[in-house]
Design a protein around this motif. Sequence first.
Motif, PDB file in Angstrom:
ATOM      1  N   HIS A   1       0.813  -1.214   0.000  1.00 53.43           N
ATOM      2  CA  HIS A   1       0.000   0.000   0.000  1.00 53.43           C
ATOM      3  C   HIS A   1       0.850   1.270   0.000  1.00 53.43           C
ATOM      4  O   HIS A   1       0.422   2.309  -0.518  1.00 53.43           O
ATOM      5  CB  HIS A   1      -0.946  -0.011   1.198  1.00 53.43           C
ATOM      6  N   ASP A   2       2.041   1.196   0.547  1.00 55.66           N
ATOM      7  CA  ASP A   2       2.924   2.363   0.594  1.00 55.66           C
ATOM      8  C   ASP A   2       3.431   2.740  -0.787  1.00 55.66           C
ATOM      9  O   ASP A   2       3.955   3.837  -0.978  1.00 55.66           O
ATOM     10  CB  ASP A   2       4.112   2.063   1.522  1.00 55.66           C
ATOM     11  N   GLU A   3       3.269   1.863  -1.761  1.00 56.72           N
ATOM     12  CA  GLU A   3       3.808   2.094  -3.103  1.00 56.72           C
ATOM     13  C   GLU A   3       2.874   2.861  -4.036  1.00 56.72           C
ATOM     14  O   GLU A   3       3.311   3.323  -5.085  1.00 56.72           O
ATOM     15  CB  GLU A   3       4.160   0.762  -3.765  1.00 56.72           C
ATOM     16  N   PHE A   4       1.603   2.957  -3.707  1.00 52.41           N
ATOM     17  CA  PHE A   4       0.696   3.666  -4.600  1.00 52.41           C
ATOM     18  C   PHE A   4       1.092   5.139  -4.673  1.00 52.41           C
ATOM     19  O   PHE A   4       1.370   5.764  -3.646  1.00 52.41           O
ATOM     20  CB  PHE A   4      -0.752   3.501  -4.137  1.00 52.41           C
TER      21      PHE A   4
ATOM     22  N   ILE B   1      -3.183   9.317  -1.220  1.00 50.38           N
ATOM     23  CA  ILE B   1      -3.960   8.322  -1.977  1.00 50.38           C
ATOM     24  C   ILE B   1      -5.370   8.226  -1.397  1.00 50.38           C
ATOM     25  O   ILE B   1      -6.365   8.206  -2.133  1.00 50.38           O
ATOM     26  CB  ILE B   1      -3.266   6.953  -1.940  1.00 50.38           C
ATOM     27  N   VAL B   2      -5.469   8.193  -0.089  1.00 46.46           N
ATOM     28  CA  VAL B   2      -6.772   8.166   0.576  1.00 46.46           C
ATOM     29  C   VAL B   2      -7.606   9.386   0.183  1.00 46.46           C
ATOM     30  O   VAL B   2      -8.822   9.289  -0.021  1.00 46.46           O
ATOM     31  CB  VAL B   2      -6.596   8.090   2.104  1.00 46.46           C
ATOM     32  N   ASP B   3      -6.940  10.535   0.046  1.00 48.31           N
ATOM     33  CA  ASP B   3      -7.648  11.774  -0.298  1.00 48.31           C
ATOM     34  C   ASP B   3      -8.321  11.708  -1.669  1.00 48.31           C
ATOM     35  O   ASP B   3      -9.279  12.450  -1.932  1.00 48.31           O
ATOM     36  CB  ASP B   3      -6.675  12.961  -0.271  1.00 48.31           C
ATOM     37  N   LEU B   4      -7.833  10.837  -2.549  1.00 50.44           N
ATOM     38  CA  LEU B   4      -8.409  10.714  -3.892  1.00 50.44           C
ATOM     39  C   LEU B   4      -9.555   9.703  -3.963  1.00 50.44           C
ATOM     40  O   LEU B   4     -10.199   9.562  -5.000  1.00 50.44           O
ATOM     41  CB  LEU B   4      -7.322  10.297  -4.894  1.00 50.44           C
ATOM     42  N   ALA B   5      -9.812   9.022  -2.862  1.00 50.67           N
ATOM     43  CA  ALA B   5     -10.733   7.888  -2.883  1.00 50.67           C
ATOM     44  C   ALA B   5     -12.194   8.314  -2.898  1.00 50.67           C
ATOM     45  O   ALA B   5     -12.586   9.307  -2.278  1.00 50.67           O
ATOM     46  CB  ALA B   5     -10.474   6.996  -1.681  1.00 50.67           C
ATOM     47  N   ASP B   6     -12.998   7.510  -3.583  1.00 53.57           N
ATOM     48  CA  ASP B   6     -14.450   7.594  -3.450  1.00 53.57           C
ATOM     49  C   ASP B   6     -14.934   6.741  -2.285  1.00 53.57           C
ATOM     50  O   ASP B   6     -15.985   7.001  -1.714  1.00 53.57           O
ATOM     51  CB  ASP B   6     -15.123   7.112  -4.741  1.00 53.57           C
ATOM     52  N   PHE B   7     -14.144   5.712  -1.944  1.00 50.31           N
ATOM     53  CA  PHE B   7     -14.484   4.841  -0.821  1.00 50.31           C
ATOM     54  C   PHE B   7     -13.192   4.316  -0.213  1.00 50.31           C
ATOM     55  O   PHE B   7     -12.286   3.899  -0.928  1.00 50.31           O
ATOM     56  CB  PHE B   7     -15.361   3.671  -1.273  1.00 50.31           C
ATOM     57  N   VAL B   8     -13.132   4.313   1.121  1.00 49.86           N
ATOM     58  CA  VAL B   8     -11.980   3.792   1.855  1.00 49.86           C
ATOM     59  C   VAL B   8     -12.479   2.688   2.774  1.00 49.86           C
ATOM     60  O   VAL B   8     -13.473   2.869   3.491  1.00 49.86           O
ATOM     61  CB  VAL B   8     -11.291   4.894   2.681  1.00 49.86           C
ATOM     62  N   GLY B   9     -11.803   1.536   2.771  1.00 44.97           N
ATOM     63  CA  GLY B   9     -12.255   0.468   3.651  1.00 44.97           C
ATOM     64  C   GLY B   9     -11.351  -0.747   3.632  1.00 44.97           C
ATOM     65  O   GLY B   9     -10.367  -0.805   2.878  1.00 44.97           O
TER      66      GLY B   9
ATOM     67  N   LEU C   1     -12.243  -3.952 -13.437  1.00 44.52           N
ATOM     68  CA  LEU C   1     -11.382  -3.660 -12.304  1.00 44.52           C
ATOM     69  C   LEU C   1     -10.002  -3.238 -12.800  1.00 44.52           C
ATOM     70  O   LEU C   1      -9.390  -3.908 -13.631  1.00 44.52           O
ATOM     71  CB  LEU C   1     -11.249  -4.894 -11.406  1.00 44.52           C
ATOM     72  N   ILE C   2      -9.510  -2.135 -12.254  1.00 39.79           N
ATOM     73  CA  ILE C   2      -8.234  -1.546 -12.681  1.00 39.79           C
ATOM     74  C   ILE C   2      -7.357  -1.376 -11.449  1.00 39.79           C
ATOM     75  O   ILE C   2      -7.782  -0.753 -10.470  1.00 39.79           O
ATOM     76  CB  ILE C   2      -8.468  -0.174 -13.354  1.00 39.79           C
ATOM     77  N   ILE C   3      -6.158  -1.921 -11.474  1.00 43.26           N
ATOM     78  CA  ILE C   3      -5.278  -1.792 -10.325  1.00 43.26           C
ATOM     79  C   ILE C   3      -4.690  -0.386 -10.296  1.00 43.26           C
ATOM     80  O   ILE C   3      -4.270   0.148 -11.326  1.00 43.26           O
ATOM     81  CB  ILE C   3      -4.156  -2.855 -10.332  1.00 43.26           C
ATOM     82  N   ALA C   4      -4.675   0.239  -9.120  1.00 48.78           N
ATOM     83  CA  ALA C   4      -4.054   1.552  -8.971  1.00 48.78           C
ATOM     84  C   ALA C   4      -2.560   1.428  -9.256  1.00 48.78           C
ATOM     85  O   ALA C   4      -1.924   0.442  -8.862  1.00 48.78           O
ATOM     86  CB  ALA C   4      -4.294   2.094  -7.570  1.00 48.78           C
ATOM     87  N   PRO C   5      -1.972   2.414  -9.923  1.00 48.03           N
ATOM     88  CA  PRO C   5      -0.570   2.277 -10.343  1.00 48.03           C
ATOM     89  C   PRO C   5       0.420   2.466  -9.193  1.00 48.03           C
ATOM     90  O   PRO C   5       0.184   3.233  -8.266  1.00 48.03           O
ATOM     91  CB  PRO C   5      -0.412   3.391 -11.378  1.00 48.03           C
TER      92      PRO C   5
ATOM     93  N   ALA D   1       8.946   5.575  -7.375  1.00 50.37           N
ATOM     94  CA  ALA D   1       8.485   4.190  -7.371  1.00 50.37           C
ATOM     95  C   ALA D   1       9.664   3.225  -7.322  1.00 50.37           C
ATOM     96  O   ALA D   1      10.717   3.475  -7.913  1.00 50.37           O
ATOM     97  CB  ALA D   1       7.647   3.911  -8.617  1.00 50.37           C
ATOM     98  N   THR D   2       9.488   2.139  -6.606  1.00 51.31           N
ATOM     99  CA  THR D   2      10.502   1.079  -6.537  1.00 51.31           C
ATOM    100  C   THR D   2       9.979  -0.232  -7.099  1.00 51.31           C
ATOM    101  O   THR D   2      10.742  -1.106  -7.439  1.00 51.31           O
ATOM    102  CB  THR D   2      10.928   0.830  -5.083  1.00 51.31           C
ATOM    103  N   CYS D   3       8.666  -0.368  -7.157  1.00 49.25           N
ATOM    104  CA  CYS D   3       8.001  -1.609  -7.565  1.00 49.25           C
ATOM    105  C   CYS D   3       8.537  -2.802  -6.773  1.00 49.25           C
ATOM    106  O   CYS D   3       8.812  -3.861  -7.320  1.00 49.25           O
ATOM    107  CB  CYS D   3       8.124  -1.863  -9.065  1.00 49.25           C
ATOM    108  N   ARG D   4       8.686  -2.594  -5.486  1.00 51.72           N
ATOM    109  CA  ARG D   4       9.074  -3.712  -4.641  1.00 51.72           C
ATOM    110  C   ARG D   4       7.973  -4.763  -4.613  1.00 51.72           C
ATOM    111  O   ARG D   4       8.237  -5.947  -4.451  1.00 51.72           O
ATOM    112  CB  ARG D   4       9.361  -3.223  -3.217  1.00 51.72           C
ATOM    113  N   SER D   5       6.742  -4.326  -4.768  1.00 54.41           N
ATOM    114  CA  SER D   5       5.639  -5.279  -4.741  1.00 54.41           C
ATOM    115  C   SER D   5       4.811  -5.264  -6.022  1.00 54.41           C
ATOM    116  O   SER D   5       4.187  -6.258  -6.355  1.00 54.41           O
ATOM    117  CB  SER D   5       4.710  -4.963  -3.560  1.00 54.41           C
ATOM    118  N   CYS D   6       4.778  -4.135  -6.723  1.00 52.23           N
ATOM    119  CA  CYS D   6       3.922  -3.991  -7.909  1.00 52.23           C
ATOM    120  C   CYS D   6       2.479  -4.402  -7.597  1.00 52.23           C
ATOM    121  O   CYS D   6       1.837  -5.132  -8.352  1.00 52.23           O
ATOM    122  CB  CYS D   6       4.478  -4.776  -9.081  1.00 52.23           C
ATOM    123  N   ALA D   7       1.985  -3.950  -6.443  1.00 49.24           N
ATOM    124  CA  ALA D   7       0.602  -4.166  -6.001  1.00 49.24           C
ATOM    125  C   ALA D   7       0.275  -5.627  -5.722  1.00 49.24           C
ATOM    126  O   ALA D   7      -0.886  -6.025  -5.762  1.00 49.24           O
ATOM    127  CB  ALA D   7      -0.397  -3.576  -6.993  1.00 49.24           C
TER     128      ALA D   7
END
Length: 353
Positions: free
Chosen positions: A205-208, A235-243, A281-285, A291-297
């Motif tokens: 989550h830290d990578e978004f 990232i949370v500030d851009l959300a339509d829904f957080v959960g 469904l689209i994965i957030a970049p 970016a390090t892409c340590r996880s790539c989501a």
Amino acid sequence: MAMNSIVAPIEIDVPFPKPPVELSADEKNHHRSLIVELLKRHNAVLIAHYYTDPEIQSLAEETGGFVGDSLEMAKFGARHPAETLIIAGVKFMGETAKILSPEKRVLMPTLEATCSLDLGCPIEPFSEFCDQHPDREVVVYANTSAAVKARADWVVTSSIAVDVLEYLAEQGKKIIWGPDKHLGRYIQQKTGADMLLWQGACIVHDEFKFNALEQCMALYPEAAVLVHPESPQNIVDLADFVGSTSQLIKAAKELPNKQVIVATDKGIFYKMQQAAPEKELIIAPTAGEGATCRSCAHCPWMKMNVLQLLSQVFERDDNEIFVDHDLAEKALIPLQKMVNFANDIQVNVKSNI
């Protein structure tokens, strides 16, 4: 209201696991057939987290097992009659299952599957931190070791964290929160609780990235943005829904948008697509500046739960979960509080329907 960064982040000096070797279709079918037979022979049940790969989640479903978040995984294991629980997830999930079901055997595909939040919150410095603030209630996220749970007054998952902290804030309790700083900040903003935050973070989550997500939103202007609260504030500030994971799946189903941008581990897409088959469904970049892409989501440790290791769970002697009896008894107290609190919420919701 306190919202202080009391400790510097713990450096995680653990090499990320290598990606698993891709199996052929025939190899996958072989391992799947073997796993199905072994589950029946050993009176075992497969319990998988939302973030494991789809082939693991589908196998759990097809064999009468379960797919869910860490709390629901442990509750399912505790009430299921199987003698052996096979936990496909990361190590703290296996520990939690063992604490809630001490009489059962708990096996995992590998005990090397861990979590950056767990690694970033070692018991010794965290306990010292707690000792420095004896007037505060200690609340820890489920993504922690059994030892850290045993040091806590409460354990919570993201699905009930806000409810628990709101309850404690209403009682005038001051809080030590660990380990996820982003989730802690989100909870503090939602509840107004007086919280001191341990400075851990989830590598997924830290990578978004804010700029990349804005660009993605521009490409899909009609899409709803769903964000897990372990994500950074911007990232949370851009959300339509957080959960939480289960809440995000429900939101994907219920929101009217035909496209959904999702800022959490992409393993969730398996259950989310089941719940909302008509949605794109689209994965957030995770690309962009910094970016390090340590996880790539996708959590590299969740990805260690592979079919070939599952088919070997009864052969090896290095993959069973053990928790010291005294430690388990101490950790059970805050875990049971969480389970009881979650059950009370469900009862209250049903009584108001």
